[in-house]
Design a protein around this motif. Structure first.
Motif, PDB file in Angstrom:
ATOM      1  N   UNK A  96       0.817  -1.212   0.000  1.00 50.89           N
ATOM      2  CA  UNK A  96       0.000   0.000   0.000  1.00 50.89           C
ATOM      3  C   UNK A  96       0.846   1.256   0.000  1.00 50.89           C
ATOM      4  N   UNK A  97       1.971   1.227   0.715  1.00 53.11           N
ATOM      5  CA  UNK A  97       2.847   2.395   0.767  1.00 53.11           C
ATOM      6  C   UNK A  97       3.434   2.705  -0.609  1.00 53.11           C
ATOM      7  N   UNK A  98       3.893   1.671  -1.307  1.00 51.04           N
ATOM      8  CA  UNK A  98       4.474   1.897  -2.631  1.00 51.04           C
ATOM      9  C   UNK A  98       3.396   2.299  -3.647  1.00 51.04           C
ATOM     10  N   UNK A  99       2.220   1.701  -3.512  1.00 49.90           N
ATOM     11  CA  UNK A  99       1.133   2.081  -4.427  1.00 49.90           C
ATOM     12  C   UNK A  99       0.728   3.536  -4.204  1.00 49.90           C
ATOM     13  N   UNK A 100       0.609   3.932  -2.949  1.00 49.43           N
ATOM     14  CA  UNK A 100       0.211   5.308  -2.650  1.00 49.43           C
ATOM     15  C   UNK A 100       1.292   6.290  -3.101  1.00 49.43           C
ATOM     16  N   UNK A 101       2.559   5.875  -3.032  1.00 48.67           N
ATOM     17  CA  UNK A 101       3.649   6.718  -3.534  1.00 48.67           C
ATOM     18  C   UNK A 101       3.500   6.928  -5.037  1.00 48.67           C
ATOM     19  N   UNK A 102       3.243   5.829  -5.748  1.00 47.57           N
ATOM     20  CA  UNK A 102       3.066   5.926  -7.201  1.00 47.57           C
ATOM     21  C   UNK A 102       1.844   6.773  -7.550  1.00 47.57           C
ATOM     22  N   UNK A 103       0.751   6.576  -6.816  1.00 50.88           N
ATOM     23  CA  UNK A 103      -0.467   7.332  -7.095  1.00 50.88           C
ATOM     24  C   UNK A 103      -0.249   8.821  -6.840  1.00 50.88           C
ATOM     25  N   UNK A 104       0.450   9.144  -5.764  1.00 53.30           N
ATOM     26  CA  UNK A 104       0.739  10.549  -5.466  1.00 53.30           C
ATOM     27  C   UNK A 104       1.560  11.179  -6.575  1.00 53.30           C
ATOM     28  N   UNK A 105       2.568  10.443  -7.059  1.00 60.06           N
ATOM     29  CA  UNK A 105       3.402  10.961  -8.139  1.00 60.06           C
ATOM     30  C   UNK A 105       2.587  11.167  -9.415  1.00 60.06           C
ATOM     31  N   UNK A 106       1.704  10.228  -9.718  1.00 61.53           N
ATOM     32  CA  UNK A 106       0.917  10.326 -10.955  1.00 61.53           C
ATOM     33  C   UNK A 106      -0.033  11.513 -10.936  1.00 61.53           C
ATOM     34  N   UNK A 107      -0.379  12.003  -9.749  1.00 59.47           N
ATOM     35  CA  UNK A 107      -1.299  13.130  -9.633  1.00 59.47           C
ATOM     36  C   UNK A 107      -0.591  14.476  -9.561  1.00 59.47           C
TER      37      UNK A 107
END
Length: 306
Positions: free
Chosen positions: A184-195
């Motif tokens: 979840x931490x890595x996914x949320x990092x990727x999602x934050x970057x994509x936004x």
């Protein structure tokens, strides 16, 4: 007493209870002032400062894609918040062993809590390498906190593992149990970057953004002119302006260090306060700081607007 004053008193009471109550528990239990005097610095270095850096370093996320030198990994400072359960586990282990001094210091949950703390702190430290690649005027000093936490928790883990003869498989199972959180931490990092936007946004600061909350809470407002610009401001903003001017005049070196950090963190936090409810929360979070500023330099604080 107005609503914001009542809320400020409640916040100050809760903070005082946390700052003094937790280290006081073992002192009361064993009737020892020495434990209290030792507990306060232990709590500061092992609980309050690490938790503060863990949470507030999320504000250091890149403002736009071009500022993320390591791509989505540059947003791990935000994604790591998903690891909060592991961090709280490690914090509870530290408190039980170092501050409260439980009778059975070799309980499995304490040993594994130190292990989880060492892993999380180590990864946070490695993720901070990106800050060494950015010209942020020495703001990378915050990496000292995960550095000493990693070192201390690692040494403590080794000591406790040896004393308890904990098998490597037990440590591996503890780490595997946390995989959903790490994912979840890595996914949320990727999602934050994509936004993130493709272009750098314009600046704005926290106290100003906090004044965008509901007027019933953050008001009243009065007209005020500063730097040749007329605007409506509330008492909190006036207090911080007056305090900063006095700070700059009396201690310019520490003020410059503060400004260097705030100029990086402030706009990032402010852009997350577009919603009035978030602005209300920021206003309340700043209340203890406003209260301290007003009492440290009462002559620097303006009279509350009527």
């Amino acid at each position: 007493m107005q609503l914001h004053e009542l809320i400020a008193v409640l916040i100050q009471t809760v903070l005082a209870a946390l700052l003094l109550g937790l280290p006081a528990l073992p002192a009361v239990r064993q009737r020892s002032w020495r434990l209290f005097l030792l507990g306060v610095p232990k709590m500061s270095a092992g609980v309050y400062l690490p938790l503060g850096v863990f949470v507030f370093s999320a504000a250091l996320a890149p403002e736009w894609k071009g500022a993320a030198k390591l791509g989505w990994l540059g947003c791990f400072c935000v994604g790591k918040l998903v690891l909060t359960p592991l961090v709280l586990w490690a914090t509870a282990s530290f408190y039980a062993l170092e501050v409260f001094q439980v009778a059975n210091r070799l309980r499995p949950w304490i040993v594994l809590g130190y292990f989880q703390g060492a892993v999380v702190a180590g990864v946070c430290l490695l993720s901070g390498i990106e800050w060494l690649l950015k010209p942020y005027d020495g703001i990378e000093w915050w990496l000292a906190v995960p550095a000493y936490v990693t070192a201390y928790f690692t040494l403590r883990t080794i000591q406790l593992v040896r004393e308890t003869n904990t098998a490597p498989w037990t440590l591996l199972k503890a780490w595997l149990a946390g995989i959903p959180l790490w994912a979840g931490a890595f996914y949320y990092s990727w999602k934050t970057f994509s936004q993130l936007p493709d272009e750098p946004p314009k600046g704005c600061f926290v106290v100003t953004a906090a004044a965008r909350g509901h007027i019933q809470l953050v008001g009243p407002f009065v007209p005020y002119q500063r730097h040749g610009r007329a605007r409506s401001v509330n008492h909190q903003l006036l207090t911080f302006w007056a305090f900063e001017e006095r700070w700059q005049a009396t201690a310019p070196r520490t003020h410059r260090a503060f400004r260097r950090l705030y100029n990086v963190v402030g706009p990032r936090l402010a852009r997350r306060l577009a919603n009035p409810w978030f602005a209300d929360a920021a206003y309340l979070a700043l209340k203890p700081c406003e209260w301290i500023a007003a009492r440290l330099l009462p002559e620097a604080s303006p009279n509350p607007p009527k």
